[in-house]
Design a protein around this motif. Structure first.
Motif: not given
Length: 391
Positions: A23, A80, A256, A260
């Motif tokens: 991230r 993500y 994932g 997102r």
């Protein structure tokens, strides 16, 4: 079932470090990765330093030794961001690495697993051909005996990480198919072997930075100890088991990506306005968000349960296909709704949901299409019922 090599407290630290890396370091560079169709070298180094090239390789060979139950939690974090990140080390931990972990000879493991776990060697899984993908029955690459060696000839297609590979885990036909024996063996072929030619990397709809390419084998000679497990019949069985494990991982990756897409869409709905009101106040937008959230939570629960069943050897065939089928189809629907809520903005390059929409389309194709998963699930259920009736 084997005991975990990583205890819960240590795994929580690994998960937190991975989440922060994804991230804080990868997400801000997604546009760069997409535009250049390349994973930056510094991110590759950072991923190797975190142990991501060997997270599923046992510790005795230099990996982190995560179980599949832990693997899926990590995969949901990796999903993500751009799927090119996971693609760098996916085959090392998955369908290529697991063939060696579960079925390689001791010599093969000692030779390859350490470099694979560190990232010094990238392993590619060379199965798919122009006429053989999810169903390898049409495989035409051949390996023939030449003294103590094997000589491999044929061509492969869409091979992940082929341009950077140091090892090709290669499927080749060694004998006629007979009954349940497909006549296929698996070989460990160093990428620098004479006679291997790797084509330019493919230009794909999505997943920029995740390189695939054609690979040609022109009378490539390997020694007898390149045969996985030292037995022509072992490698294929190993590969099918590794594929099943990998399907649970892909399902988690899809979850994932869906998370997102949902997060991006909720944030957009809360700030974008129409007629002076945030669009998130409109009930039809809220209905879309509700459907997305439902899919994400269902996927999380399913992938965790299927990982548990696989890890405990309770269900190593139907559950992986169920997880992959549901989660990869789910993320496609979630990504579509994400674009819909964004409206025209969601169709623009540089907007995360546009990239996600393209990236996740591939998840329904590789490591067994959705159609193949349905055949596996349905066929296994019918065979199970038939055995019960006849037993």
């Amino acid at each position: 079932m084997t005991a975990p090599e990583v205890d819960p407290e240590e795994f929580a630290q690994i998960l937190e470090l991975t989440r922060d890396f994804v991230r804080s370091r990868v997400v801000p560079r997604e546009a760069e990765i997409m535009e250049q169709d390349l994973m930056p070298a510094d991110l590759r180094t950072a991923a190797a330093d975190l142990g991501l090239f060997g997270y599923a390789i046992p510790q005795r060979w230099g990996g982190l030794g995560l179980t599949l139950v832990q693997d899926v939690e990590l995969a949901m974090e990796l999903g993500y961001t751009t799927l090119a990140l996971r693609s760098m080390f996916g085959t090392n931990n998955g369908i290529a690495g697991q063939v060696l972990v579960g079925y390689g000879t001791e010599g093969q493991r000692e030779r390859w697993l350490g470099p694979i776990a560190s990232g010094d060697v990238v392993a590619s899984f060379a199965l798919t051909e122009p006429g053989a993908g999810s169903d390898p029955a049409g495989l035409t690459t051949r390996a023939t005996r030449s003294g103590d060696d094997w000589v491999i000839s044929g061509s492969k297609r869409f091979i992940t990480n082929a341009p950077t590979a140091g090892l090709f885990v290669t499927f080749a036909r060694t004998r006629p198919a007979e009954g349940k024996d497909p006549g296929i063996a698996v070989f460990l072929v160093p990428a620098d072997a004479a006679g291997i030619e790797v084509g330019p990397h493919d230009r794909k709809m999505g997943q920029e930075g995740a390189w695939t390419a054609d690979v040609a084998f022109d009378d490539v000679r390997v020694s007898g100890d390149a045969l996985v497990g030292g037995d022509e019949r072992v490698g294929y069985r190993a590969a099918m088991t590794s594929l099943a494990r990998g399907r649970v991982h892909i399902a988690a990756l899809a979850v994932g990506a869906a998370r997102r897409a949902l997060d991006e869409t909720v944030a957009y709905a809360a700030t974008a306005t129409q007629g002076g009101r945030p669009i998130g106040e409109f009930q039809l937008v809220q209905a879309h968000l509700a459907d997305m959230q439902t899919g994400v939570l269902a996927g999380e629960s399913l992938v965790r349960e299927c990982a548990r069943r696989f890890h405990e050897s309770e269900d190593t065939r139907i559950a992986p296909s169920v997880a992959k089928l549901f989660c990869t189809e789910m993320v496609g629907r979630v990504a579509d709704l994400a674009v819909q809520v964004h409206g025209g903005t969601g169709y623009m390059r540089g907007v995360p949901v546009e990239r996600i929409y393209r990236d996740v389309r591939l998840l329904r194709l590789y490591e067994g299409t959705s159609e193949i998963q349905r055949l596996i699930i349905g066929g296994a259920l019918v065979r199970g019922a038939t055995r019960q009736r006849s037993g």
